[in-house]
Design an enzyme around this catalytic site. Structure first.
Site, short mmCIF file in Angstrom:
data_model
loop_
_atom_site.label_atom_id
_atom_site.label_comp_id
_atom_site.label_asym_id
_atom_site.label_seq_id
_atom_site.Cartn_x
_atom_site.Cartn_y
_atom_site.Cartn_z
CG ASP A 1 -1.53 -1.57 0.21
OD1 ASP A 1 -2.01 -1.66 -0.09
OD2 ASP A 1 -1.63 -2.35 0.12
CB THR B 1 2.43 2.84 -2.45
OG1 THR B 1 3.02 1.57 -2.20
CG2 THR B 1 3.25 3.64 -3.41
CB ILE B 2 1.94 8.35 -0.91
CG1 ILE B 2 3.40 8.66 -0.50
CG2 ILE B 2 1.08 8.02 0.28
CD1 ILE B 2 4.07 9.76 -1.27
CB SER C 1 5.79 2.47 -0.55
OG SER C 1 5.14 1.36 0.01
#
Length: 578
Positions: free
Chosen positions: A388, A389-390, A407
């Site tokens: 799951d 990360t931006i 991330s």
């Protein structure tokens, strides 16, 4: 009945159907679906954001505003990106933080060139491969001390800042420090994932003290403060990257890991170094699409585009079973190569140029049956060439653009929350394989296979678009779809991200995890039932799912210097300019 409802574009389309029945004139006026938009694709959440002086698109509205503030103070696109990323580490601990890694592609307007940065960390040098077999482990655990690798994000900040920064780091980090001390309101999606993480992570030392105020995850709209992280950011602002990798922060991390059964040491931290790399590209119908080479998975997007380029996708149509089928098959081919070849190039000779070549794509394309889904493909065997990360993107008034992704892996990471530092260490080491001889086999001091990938598009050697999509194995598939949506289906930068997405899951994985034979195909709400039915007849296992389709941001630059910004309608994000 539930499946029937979901097939009709989910809950939102059911509401539209009801509205259309109540207000038949609205249905008559806009065609087959009752949308309120006067122009643009009906599924678009909004029009693109337009500006000339600067643009920022992040998955957190407050982070976007911080980026714009930095630009207005005279900061560069990179300065603004670092400031936004620091804020997201506070505001989106469910996806990122300084316990994780970072990758970036930067367009330098002065040199008119792209630069790539791999700021991913390595495995502990004191953890031998034999440890896992000796302790009866067939794969590396997803949480706890064993999957922790060196956090590379902070070094990535300073590498980027050293090359492209203008403002002092103390000024860049101050907005995040202020929010960490005074608090910010938790957004909807972050609150959801935070609450889901608690049952898995609350057992690990330090997690509850930092991330469970009042004994639970914060709810949507509640203020969250992280004074521990504020102090850590302040130490970094004052002491630079050395404070993190060679100072007291590194010692606190090492002591915490040793006390809790981990192997990450002070020496691992002190010896860490990011790597500047050359981005690689393929030309797709006149557009040069750029990714970073392995240990990331970016070239899978290039392989997918190469395979699909020979088909007339525009004539097939975006929601046709023919297009969806070909996309899924191209993805399967690329991901089998991904499972075999993608790894740390310091430990293996990886045939990147062969994998992304048009000739290789033509060879692989021959394996696709246009009428039938494959049960499996073998990886290709490109000859090695010896010799799951931006996600966020920012552009400034001078034309500099940065595409940055960061991330923890698995959302909030390993759960290991050292001392009073205010952040969680990543669990990226889970991505290693424990099969001897595999390119991605665990070894001490090695970078694991990585899923987070930034992207960039140039046209006629000029910057065209900086973009990325969050979401594990979703990312290369969505990179390819963003490009196809714009180039083949004529969408703008916002529509390309809002369009219903295709996701194939189940090809072989770099961790040796093989899912159902042939995998399964998920289509987001918005694909016709007839398309789903035809795909089933072609042999695809079609599933109804909501949620795993990633999160997108993008900035497009026109020839006259106007920025077009877009943000993900599926997340809490925001694009803004001035």
């Amino acid at each position: 009945m539930e499946c029937l409802i979901r097939s009709f574009d989910g809950k939102r389309s059911l509401n539209r159907l009801v509205a259309a029945l109540v207000f038949p004139l609205a249905l008559f006026a806009t065609g087959t679906e009752a949308y309120d938009r006067v122009v643009g694709e009906g599924f678009a959440s909004r029009s693109p954001v337009l500006a000339t002086n600067g643009m920022a698109a992040t998955s957190q509205p407050l982070a976007t505003q911080i980026a714009l503030d930095i630009l207005k103070r005279g900061g560069s696109a990179v300065d603004a990106a670092i400031a936004a990323n620091a804020a997201q580490g506070l505001m989106e601990p469910t996806g990122c933080g300084i316990g994780g890694d970072l990758f970036a592609i930067v367009w330098d307007a002065r040199e008119k060139k792209l630069f790539g940065l791999n700021a991913s960390g390595r495995s502990p040098k004191s953890l031998p491969f034999s440890y896992f077999a000796d302790n009866g482990l067939e794969r590396i655990p997803s949480h706890g001390p064993l999957p922790v690798s060196v956090p590379g994000a902070v070094d990535g900040w300073f590498e980027l800042h050293g090359e492209f920064g203008r403002l002092p780091m103390s000024e860049i980090l101050q907005p995040a420090i202020d929010y960490a001390e005074t608090g910010f309101p938790v957004t909807q999606l972050v609150a959801y994932y935070w609450n889901r993480s608690v049952p898995r992570l609350q057992e690990f030392p330090g997690f509850t003290e930092t991330f469970m105020p009042g004994g639970r995850a914060p709810r949507e709209g509640e203020l969250f403060r992280n004074p521990r992280l504020a102090k850590t950011y302040q130490r970094i602002a004052e002491g630079g990257r050395e404070a993190f990798y060679k100072g007291d922060i590194a010692r606190e991390i090492a002591n915490y890991m040793k006390a809790n059964g981990g192997f990450l040491s002070y020496e691992d931290m002190a010896s860490h170094q990011s790597e500047w790399v050359e981005p690689v590209s393929t030309n797709y119908r006149g557009y040069d699409v750029w990714e970073l080479p392995p240990n990331g998975q970016g070239i899978a997007a290039l392989q997918i585009l190469n395979i699909l380029e020979s088909y007339d996708l525009a004539a097939m149509g975006r929601t046709s079973p023919e297009y969806v089928h070909l996309f899924a098959e191209a993805k399967k081919l690329a991901f089998e190569d991904r499972a075999k070849w993608y790894a740390d190039p310091a430990f293996n000779e990886i045939p990147v140029q062969k994998l992304i070549s048009k000739q290789y794509a033509a060879e692989r394309r021959k394996l696709i049956n246009p009428d039938r889904a494959s049960k499996r493909y073998d990886a290709g065997n490109p000859a090695l060439r010896h010799g799951d990360t931006i996600y966020l993107t920012v552009a400034d008034a001078e034309g500099n653009m940065v595409s940055l992704i960061q991330s923890n892996y698995r959302g909030m990471g390993s759960g290991m929350t050292p001392g009073d530092l205010g952040f969680i260490l990543q669990d990226r080491g889970e991505m290693f394989s424990l099969r001897e001889g595999h390119f991605n086999q665990y070894q001490p001091g090695k970078r694991p296979f990585h899923t987070i990938i930034p992207a960039f598009i140039t046209r006629n050697d000029q910057p065209y678009m900086s973009f990325g999509v969050m979401g594990g194995a979703t990312q290369p598939q969505m990179h390819a779809q963003i490009v196809i949506n714009m180039v083949d289906f004529g969408m703008n930068v916002q529509e390309a991200g809002d369009a219903p997405r295709i996701l194939h899951s189940g090809s072989s994985q770099p961790t040796d995890e093989v899912m159902a034979e042939g995998g399964y195909l998920s289509l987001e709400d918005g694909f016709p039932m007839e398309t789903r039915r035809k795909l089933v007849q072609m042999g695809h296992q079609v599933r109804f799912e909501s949620g795993p389709y990633g999160g997108y941001q993008g900035i497009l630059r026109t020839d006259d210097g106007v920025y077009h910004g877009a943000s993900e309608s599926r997340k809490d994000g925001h694009a803004a300019g001035y």
